[in-house]
Design an enzyme around this catalytic site. Structure first.
Site, mmCIF file in Angstrom:
data_model
loop_
_atom_site.group_PDB
_atom_site.id
_atom_site.type_symbol
_atom_site.label_atom_id
_atom_site.label_comp_id
_atom_site.label_asym_id
_atom_site.label_seq_id
_atom_site.Cartn_x
_atom_site.Cartn_y
_atom_site.Cartn_z
ATOM 1 C CB CYS B 86 -0.960 -0.072 1.197
ATOM 2 S SG CYS B 86 -2.404 0.969 1.001
ATOM 3 C CG HIS B 194 -3.310 -3.810 3.393
ATOM 4 N ND1 HIS B 194 -2.353 -3.123 4.103
ATOM 5 C CD2 HIS B 194 -4.021 -2.870 2.724
ATOM 6 C CE1 HIS B 194 -2.474 -1.826 3.870
ATOM 7 N NE2 HIS B 194 -3.477 -1.636 3.033
ATOM 8 C CD GLU B 196 -0.516 -5.624 5.879
ATOM 9 O OE1 GLU B 196 -0.434 -6.212 4.777
ATOM 10 O OE2 GLU B 196 -0.722 -4.395 5.982
#
Lengths: 737, 220, 79
Positions: B86, B194, B196
């Site tokens: 990002c 993302h 994560e």
């Protein structure tokens, strides 16, 4: 510039400051002399409705604010509750209605910024943002622009500071055409032994200013928020503050870093009325005086006067009292985060707020008079008359009614809104927007917080006492429906002009109902905010006491969600359905309601609410149920549709009732839940409910591709229902205005 | 596997990245403040999401010129696996480590939702564990994720297998649906989604894990 | 000396914000707008008094930070 203090205070100037002649006389009496211009400005904001709660205080005192788990109730920046394991949750809701109407992006953004500061000021790391939004009717020419701007502003601020916006509610009603409501709520988590308060202490201790520089932003915003809107207040644009979420993010990190040391004695954010209200509040709570040297205030613009510095509402600023000798260490932390840090004064024993500028004293006011002498009005009120129970007509085409309601502005998906909010940052959002309550894990634990904002202004308008009860009960029910134990609430009380006896009657009634519900549900009020004068050209909003509830669940893996999970699961209705279509969404949308004389809303039986809710929560906690939805606007049909759409499968239900079918389907009787479970589990639940004396009815099963009730009395394709539900808002927002 | 997470003022997914790295690799990453000129030797450098410098001027522009980035660039050029998510992807394009730029989403709205992606190249050190996965779901949360590069660059990226992830739906107007790219050498990955945020069922899925396990496997 | 810098998107780079402006103008009834492009305007107060030196330094600022030359053009005015 400095000589604004030479301006002779005239009756007109007093009026411009929103003070009555009687209030001015009171100031002169308290000071023993005429105030100068700066002092008048300070009194005017401190005694404004926004800061002093002069119309509401008398009634707010009656609300229950205590429970064994309440660490700090109303009166500080935010409320604090104990969630066990040495941790506390700190939360509050606040309104930013008037600024958001004038400049929706910045108004909403700074609303989020302000409420975040209220929470991290007390030592909590903010973990979730919520909101409660009310706009005018969809067809009103301003609605789309305001909705788009507010959503963008909330996202623009929350996304950047990196606190997830996990949910909220959005309603439309013509009464908000000229006065939208933007209530923002922040929830934070702190260690119980690391909570910071605003009471200043220690004569001689340094008063420190940190954060952004001061400009001429929003001067007199606090008095604007307390004055009724007129058409020409649209000209007041320059008084709207501009938010800087990047600085706020740095301020959060810097403050939390400093809070890890033992340097801070007291801390307060500079919200409405900025430097003035923060220093007065800190001094008042600590029973001390403050001497501030305004030359030391970090300034963004040139030639600012003491008046402007004291009343500026520049954002992202905090005031702290530090232990002596800790200035250098604190300064280094703020320097690391590239924020201003200035010692601007010290604590005195004079009990006064003393302001110097250019070597002269430009203001000298007794703290007590600014706070305690603020007028308190016991405004006369007329209780809202009792309403008749309505006999609400059936519609010809039930299928059409289902499609219109589920695919209309009031029940359609809010996805268009919440996809513009980062609702996942911080990595603990385990129930995203769109369910009954947002669920956010307490970082690093199996525990979670359940959060919900609710109120049904239709009910509050028809019967403020029932409406007040219902608003509290609905957040309680929403938290229960995900498996949480509701602990406490905050509120944003939005009403019209309190000088009108009928409006004051609404206020008093809503508070009475809220208080009853809080007591019955062991669900106290720990913080909140009052916004009055929400009206335009004499036409008031529906009474809107927005409630923000917080609950906790010990084992977040047990959490329930609304979507059907397995085809064939049996759907069970918990709670009795009565003939309660009065002031329902169905009545308003399908047959029309009389706004001057609305029909009686559903009754809230708080004992029943508790009994049914405790039963449902136990099912979730025991792992018997992971699919659950409470019933609210739109009744049984709306809840079934939500569960089907969210689960991506149909429903086949059979509602047995002595009531006419349209009543059984759309009645908004309270204290009801829908759950779904495998056949055996559902049968077990049915037996348990029966044994416990809880009304229970097996409705049918989940699955298939049609939404079918009572053998085709309602029968629509799921794909059409889901499309109508998801498409209303994006197509509305895409339409050219 | 020892990793570092670079923290800029305004980073806000730094903790999320650190949590994911610790959960998956078993080792707490080093958190490196943007003003540092150097940091301990690590096997993996992550540039997290957020709004570094408020996204003012251009997303990632100011961070790309910070002290620590000089060191990050040097190590990346030496072959240290470097991963930007990002805002981290935006920083990587601003430094020139990755080609192209990330522009305002085509519909001008911030977008936060789960997106379906194809893994276009499972031969990279970041994607090898995705071999056999036809589609993965990972969330996005950005305002400026609309990938732009000129046609020659795009053709080269496609031809060299540098397109790592591609959206299966139009999310932000990105050219050719590009969600993530690597450098020619294959040791730098930038992506808007993302991973994560998708490492356990409670978040709605675990499709993000394999990105980290791929790197672990490669590094042994 | 003041430097005024205009940063604009290169031709051929899609400008969604410019498009939105164009759209809004036409919705509002403003005819005759063929295209809109949005850019940035940056004003710097410089200590430098020599024009050439100022220009060189601002040009470097533009290349290194103020503009992203992958997608943006810039122009500099000195006063």
């Amino acid at each position: 510039m400095q000589d604004v203090n030479n301006i002779k205070i005239t009756a007109e100037i007093v009026k411009e400051h929103g003070l009555t002649p009687g209030e001015y006389d009171r100031i002169v009496g308290a000071m023993g002399r005429e105030p100068n211009y700066t002092e008048l400005g300070i009194y005017s904001v401190m005694w404004s409705e926004h800061c002093s709660y002069k119309s509401s205080r008398f009634h707010l005192k009656k609300l229950p604010t205590e429970a064994p788990w309440v660490i700090c109730g109303p009166g500080e920046n935010a409320g604090v509750i104990d969630i066990g394991d040495g941790q506390a949750v700190i939360f509050k809701m606040e309104s930013h209605n008037h600024p958001s109407y004038i400049e929706p992006y910045q108004g909403a953004a700074t609303g989020v910024g302000g409420i975040l500061r209220d929470v991290f000021t007390m030592g909590a790391r903010p973990v979730a943002n919520m909101n409660a939004l009310r706009f005018g009717e969809p067809d009103h020419p301003k609605t789309k622009h305001l909705l788009a701007g507010v959503v963008e502003g909330i996202g623009g601020y929350g996304n950047c500071v990196g606190v997830p916006t996990v949910g909220g509610e959005t309603n439309f009603d013509p009464s908000y055409n000229g006065n939208i409501l933007v209530n923002a709520m922040t929830v934070g988590v702190a260690d119980k032994d690391k909570i910071f308060y605003c009471a200043a202490a220690g004569v001689g201790n340094p008063v420190v200013y940190v954060g952004s520089k001061t400009g001429r932003d929003g001067i007199h915003g606090a008095t604007m928020a307390s004055a009724e809107f007129t058409e020409d207040s649209e000209e007041k644009r320059p008084t709207v503050q501009v938010g800087d979420p990047f600085t706020e993010k740095l301020l959060i990190e810097a403050c939390l870093e400093l809070m890890d040391t033992d340097a801070i004695i007291a801390i307060q954010d500079m919200g409405a009325a900025g430097l003035t209200s923060s220093s007065v509040e800190m001094a008042s709570k600590g029973g001390v005086g403050f001497e501030l040297n305004l030359d030391k205030v970090p300034q963004r613009e040139e030639n600012m006067t003491p008046y402007e510095m004291c009343l500026s509402e520049s954002q992202e600023r905090m005031l702290m009292v530090l232990k002596p000798g800790r200035e250098a260490m604190a300064h280094a932390i703020f320097e690391k985060w590239e924020l201003d840090f200035a010692v601007i004064g010290e604590i005195t024993d004079t009990g006064k707020l003393t302001l110097t500028f250019g070597g002269e004293v430009v203001g000298d006011m007794p703290i007590d008079s600014l706070v305690e002498d603020a007028p308190e009005y016991e405004r006369p009120y007329v209780p809202t008359p009792k309403r008749e129970v309505a006999d609400v007509a059936a519609v010809n085409d039930l299928n059409q009614a289902v499609m219109d309601l589920v695919g209309g502005p009031h029940l359609c998906s809010r996805r268009w809104i919440w996809e513009q909010y980062d609702h996942m940052v911080m990595g603990d959002t385990i129930q995203r927007p769109g369910g009954d309550a947002a669920v956010v894990r307490v970082h690093g634990t199996d525990k979670a917080l359940a959060i919900s904002t609710d109120v049904t202004p239709r009910y509050c308008h028809a019967d403020p006492v029932e409406g007040g009860r219902q608003a509290v009960a609905e957040t309680w029910r929403n938290i229960t429906a995900v498996g949480g134990t509701p602990l406490a609430i905050t509120n944003g009380l939005n009403f019209g002009n309190p000088e009108r006896t009928d409006i004051m009657g609404q206020f008093v009634g809503c508070l009475e109902g809220m208080g009853e519900a809080c007591r019955a549900l062991d669900y106290p009020i720990v913080s909140g905010n009052v916004s009055l004068y929400n009206e335009t050209n004499g036409s008031g909003i529906l009474p809107t006491p927005a409630i923000g509830g917080v609950g906790v669940m010990a084992d977040s893996s047990k959490m329930a969600t609304i979507g059907f999970k397995t085809a064939g699961d049996v759907i069970v209705l918990i709670g009795d359905t009565k003939d309660e279509l009065g002031s329902s969404l169905y009545e308003r949308e399908m047959v029309g309601n009389n706004t001057d004389n609305p029909s009686a809303p559903p009754h809230v039986d708080l004992a029943l609410e508790r009994r049914n809710g405790d039963f449902v929560r136990a099912l979730i906690e025991n792992g018997q149920v992971t699919t659950c939805h409470d019933l609210s606007d739109g009744g049984l049909v709306a809840a079934l549709a939500d569960m089907a759409i969210s689960g991506g499968m149909g429903v086949s239900a059979n509602v047995e009732s002595d009531l006419p079918l349209h009543v059984a389907l759309f009645s908004e009787t309270q204290a009801r839940y829908l759950i779904a479970a495998g056949a055996e589990a559902a049968e077990e639940i049915r037996k348990e409910a029966k044994d416990a004396g809880i009304p229970v009815q097996v409705l049918g099963t989940a699955g298939g591709d049609r939404f079918t009730i009572n053998g085709g009395a309602v029968d629509v394709a799921m794909s059409e229902l889901a499309a109508a539900h998801s498409d209303w808002m994006p197509s509305f927002m895409a339409k050219a205005s | 596997m020892k990793s570092a997470v670079i923290v800029f003022p305004g980073s806000n997914c730094d903790r999320d990245m650190a949590v994911a790295l610790e959960k998956i690799t078993g080792t707490k990453p080093l958190m490196v403040w943007h003003q540092e000129h150097t940091f301990d030797t690590v096997d993996f450098v992550a540039l997290p999401g957020g709004f570094s410098y408020g996204d003012y001027l251009r997303c990632g522009a100011m961070s790309a010129r910070s002290n620590v980035m000089k060191e990050v660039i040097k190590r990346a050029e030496d072959g240290v696996p470097t991963f930007g998510v990002c805002n981290g992807f935006q920083v990587l394009t601003e430094t020139g480590l990755l080609p192209g730029a990330l522009m305002r989403n085509a519909n001008l709205h911030f977008v936060c939702k789960d997106v379906r992606m194809s893994v276009e190249n499972t031969d990279t050190m970041f994607t090898s564990d995705y071999a056999g996965d036809s589609e993965i779901t990972v969330p996005v949360a950005h305002h400026d994720g609309n990938y732009f590069a000129d046609d020659d660059t795009l053709d080269r990226l496609e031809g060299e297998g540098q397109v790592a992830f591609r959206y299966l739906d139009d999310i932000n107007g990105a050219q050719r649906g590009i969600a993530g790219i690597t450098n020619a050498r294959g040791n730098i990955l930038g992506m808007m989604p993302h991973p994560e945020r998708m490492i356990e069922p409670a978040f709605g899925g675990s499709d993000g894990r394999k990105l980290f396990t791929s790197v672990m496997n490669r590094l042994g | 000396m003041k430097a005024r810098i205009h940063v604009t998107l290169k031709n051929g780079v899609l400008d969604p914000q410019g498009k939105a402006i164009e759209h809004a103008l036409s919705n509002m009834g403003f005819g005759g707008v063929d295209a809109a492009r949005q850019g940035k305007f940056i004003e710097l107060d410089l200590v430098e008094t020599d024009r050439d030196a100022a220009h060189a330094s601002v040009d470097e600022m533009c290349r290194k930070l103020l503009a992203n030359t992958v997608i943006e053009n810039y122009s500099i005015e000195l006063e």
